[in-house]
Structures are given as structure tokens and as C-alpha cells.
Design a protein around this motif. Structure first.
Motif, mmCIF file in Angstrom:
data_model
loop_
_atom_site.group_PDB
_atom_site.id
_atom_site.type_symbol
_atom_site.label_atom_id
_atom_site.label_comp_id
_atom_site.label_asym_id
_atom_site.label_seq_id
_atom_site.Cartn_x
_atom_site.Cartn_y
_atom_site.Cartn_z
ATOM 1 N N CYS A 97 65.968 1.262 -5.383
ATOM 2 C CA CYS A 97 65.144 0.746 -6.476
ATOM 3 C C CYS A 97 64.280 -0.394 -5.955
ATOM 4 N N SER A 155 69.405 7.223 -18.541
ATOM 5 C CA SER A 155 67.987 7.281 -18.922
ATOM 6 C C SER A 155 67.631 8.736 -19.212
ATOM 7 N N SER A 156 66.405 8.965 -19.603
ATOM 8 C CA SER A 156 65.982 10.328 -19.922
ATOM 9 C C SER A 156 65.910 11.216 -18.684
ATOM 10 N N VAL A 157 65.935 10.621 -17.492
ATOM 11 C CA VAL A 157 65.878 11.396 -16.243
ATOM 12 C C VAL A 157 67.194 12.118 -15.999
ATOM 13 N N HIS A 196 54.716 -1.458 -10.877
ATOM 14 C CA HIS A 196 55.637 -0.340 -11.063
ATOM 15 C C HIS A 196 57.033 -0.710 -10.595
ATOM 16 N N LEU A 207 70.095 5.783 -14.054
ATOM 17 C CA LEU A 207 69.494 7.122 -14.119
ATOM 18 C C LEU A 207 70.311 8.049 -15.018
ATOM 19 N N TYR A 245 60.349 1.385 -9.515
ATOM 20 C CA TYR A 245 60.539 2.773 -9.119
ATOM 21 C C TYR A 245 61.920 2.981 -8.524
ATOM 22 N N VAL A 271 61.921 9.566 -7.962
ATOM 23 C CA VAL A 271 62.629 10.252 -9.042
ATOM 24 C C VAL A 271 62.406 9.589 -10.402
ATOM 25 N N TRP A 272 61.925 8.318 -10.401
ATOM 26 C CA TRP A 272 61.695 7.615 -11.661
ATOM 27 C C TRP A 272 60.753 6.457 -11.410
ATOM 28 N N SER A 273 59.871 6.159 -12.366
ATOM 29 C CA SER A 273 59.040 4.956 -12.294
ATOM 30 C C SER A 273 58.646 4.529 -13.699
ATOM 31 N N GLU A 274 58.298 3.249 -13.806
ATOM 32 C CA GLU A 274 57.887 2.680 -15.090
ATOM 33 C C GLU A 274 56.839 1.615 -14.813
#
Length: 108
Positions: free
Chosen positions: A41, A105-107, A27, A102, A29, A75-78
Motif C-alpha cells: 500500500c 472493501s468492495s474489491v 492516489h 481489501l 493504491y 488491485v485498488w486505488s482511491e
């Protein structure tokens, strides 16, 4: 429906004699401090454990999240299949700037 975990994936229709397919997951993140708004990050294999480490003041290896006030919120992960791919994504995010990433991105 496919059920995934951090270290395995079970496909629908699998019988008791079928093998579980190992699919390592890594991940990338982004965390945000709830007290200061600061962004962090990183990449890891176990996202839940890593988040706990960032929020544990006794965990010594985390210089950044120990030095700056938390608590830290995800708040975000991939997900990525390899550590190499996760590290490349982490470098791209940090090179561009976490806040800018961020925002675009879509966030954000």
C-alpha cells in the motif's frame, strides 16, 4: 460528463477563454505481486508513473517492491484532493492491515 486528469479538470461547456480549474489529485493504491501474492500500500500523485517505478528493477528507492518479487499489479486505488488526506487513508489501511481492508472493501 467531466473529463479529469492527474493535474486538472475540464468542465463541460467551457469555452476557449474559460480557465482550467487545477484540482490536484493524490492516489492511495494497493499493489499485489503476481508471483507471490504479497500486498503493498502506498500513496502518490502520479499513479501510472509510480506503478512503473515499482515494476522497474533499476529504480532504487523502492526497497519493498525491489526486495519482493513482482511484477506488481494495481488491485485498488482511491483519489484524494490533498496529500494529507491520501496519507491519512494510507495510514488507516496499513493500521487495519491491507489484506483485511481489501477483504472488507468492495474489491474483496
Amino acid at each position: 460528463m467531466i473529463v479529469t486528469g492527474l493535474s486538472f479538470c475540464i468542465f463541460p461547456g467551457m469555452g476557449t477563454n474559460d480557465k482550467v480549474v487545477n484540482t490536484p489529485t493524490f492516489h492511495v493504491y494497493i499493489l499485489q505481486s503476481q508471483s507471490t501474492g504479497r500486498l503493498y500500500c502506498g500513496q502518490t500523485r502520479n499513479l501510472q508513473q509510480r506503478l512503473g517505478q515499482h515494476n522497474d528493477p533499476e529504480y532504487r528507492p523502492d526497497a519493498t517492491t525491489r526486495r519482493f518479487a513482482g511484477p506488481w499489479l494495481l488491485v485498488w486505488s482511491e483519489e484524494h484532493k490533498t496529500r494529507s488526506a491520501a496519507m491519512k487513508k494510507e495510514r488507516r489501511i496499513k493500521g487495519r492491515g491491507v489484506k483485511r481492508f481489501l477483504k472488507h472493501s468492495s474489491v474483496g
